[in-house]
Motif scaffolding. Sequence first.
Motif, short mmCIF file in Angstrom:
data_model
loop_
_atom_site.label_atom_id
_atom_site.label_comp_id
_atom_site.label_asym_id
_atom_site.label_seq_id
_atom_site.Cartn_x
_atom_site.Cartn_y
_atom_site.Cartn_z
N ILE A 6 41.72 12.95 -46.84
CA ILE A 6 41.24 13.00 -48.23
C ILE A 6 42.42 13.18 -49.19
O ILE A 6 42.51 12.51 -50.22
N SER A 7 43.35 14.07 -48.84
CA SER A 7 44.49 14.30 -49.72
C SER A 7 45.37 13.06 -49.80
O SER A 7 45.90 12.73 -50.86
N PHE A 8 45.53 12.34 -48.69
CA PHE A 8 46.31 11.10 -48.70
C PHE A 8 45.64 10.07 -49.60
O PHE A 8 46.30 9.41 -50.40
N LEU A 9 44.33 9.94 -49.51
CA LEU A 9 43.59 8.98 -50.33
C LEU A 9 43.73 9.32 -51.82
O LEU A 9 44.05 8.45 -52.63
N PHE A 10 43.51 10.57 -52.19
CA PHE A 10 43.64 10.97 -53.60
C PHE A 10 45.07 10.81 -54.09
O PHE A 10 45.30 10.35 -55.21
N GLY A 11 46.03 11.17 -53.26
CA GLY A 11 47.44 11.00 -53.63
C GLY A 11 47.78 9.54 -53.86
O GLY A 11 48.54 9.21 -54.78
N THR A 12 47.23 8.66 -53.05
CA THR A 12 47.47 7.24 -53.19
C THR A 12 46.87 6.70 -54.49
O THR A 12 47.50 5.91 -55.20
N VAL A 13 45.66 7.14 -54.83
CA VAL A 13 45.01 6.71 -56.07
C VAL A 13 45.83 7.18 -57.28
O VAL A 13 46.09 6.40 -58.21
N VAL A 14 46.26 8.43 -57.27
CA VAL A 14 47.08 8.97 -58.36
C VAL A 14 48.39 8.20 -58.45
O VAL A 14 48.83 7.82 -59.54
N ALA A 15 49.03 7.93 -57.31
CA ALA A 15 50.28 7.19 -57.29
C ALA A 15 50.10 5.79 -57.87
O ALA A 15 50.97 5.30 -58.60
N PHE A 16 48.96 5.16 -57.58
CA PHE A 16 48.70 3.83 -58.13
C PHE A 16 48.72 3.86 -59.65
O PHE A 16 49.42 3.06 -60.29
N PHE A 17 47.99 4.77 -60.24
CA PHE A 17 47.90 4.81 -61.70
C PHE A 17 49.23 5.21 -62.35
O PHE A 17 49.63 4.62 -63.35
N TYR A 18 49.91 6.20 -61.80
CA TYR A 18 51.21 6.60 -62.37
C TYR A 18 52.22 5.47 -62.26
O TYR A 18 52.95 5.18 -63.22
N ASN A 19 52.30 4.84 -61.10
CA ASN A 19 53.27 3.76 -60.93
C ASN A 19 52.91 2.54 -61.76
O ASN A 19 53.79 1.89 -62.32
N LYS A 20 51.64 2.21 -61.85
CA LYS A 20 51.21 1.05 -62.61
C LYS A 20 51.53 1.20 -64.09
O LYS A 20 52.11 0.31 -64.70
N TYR A 21 51.15 2.32 -64.67
CA TYR A 21 51.26 2.48 -66.11
C TYR A 21 52.56 3.14 -66.58
O TYR A 21 53.01 2.88 -67.69
N ILE A 22 53.18 3.97 -65.76
CA ILE A 22 54.37 4.69 -66.21
C ILE A 22 55.64 4.10 -65.60
O ILE A 22 56.56 3.70 -66.32
#
Length: 95
Positions: A6-22
Amino acid sequence: MIAKSISFLFGTVVAFFYNKYITFKAPERSHMELVKFFTLYIISLVFNVTINRVGIAWISNILPLKNAILLAFLVATFMSVIINFCGQKFWVFKK
């Protein structure tokens, strides 16, 4: 195991948005980016686990097991960072 997944999945989702937009400033919407991103993270995870396992086996012949585990972890993590950054820059979020 469940908590780690679960933590890997949430971390991956957060990483997607940070990397995509920032990090890569790719505001356009694309479902394919999400598919590529998760594919890249799965590939990176497989490399990480493999490098870690092989590294422990090899390094433990030279160093004490505790040191071998730490060194293999650091090498696997470093390689994952390189794979993820290059994959995102040149494949997932390329312009």
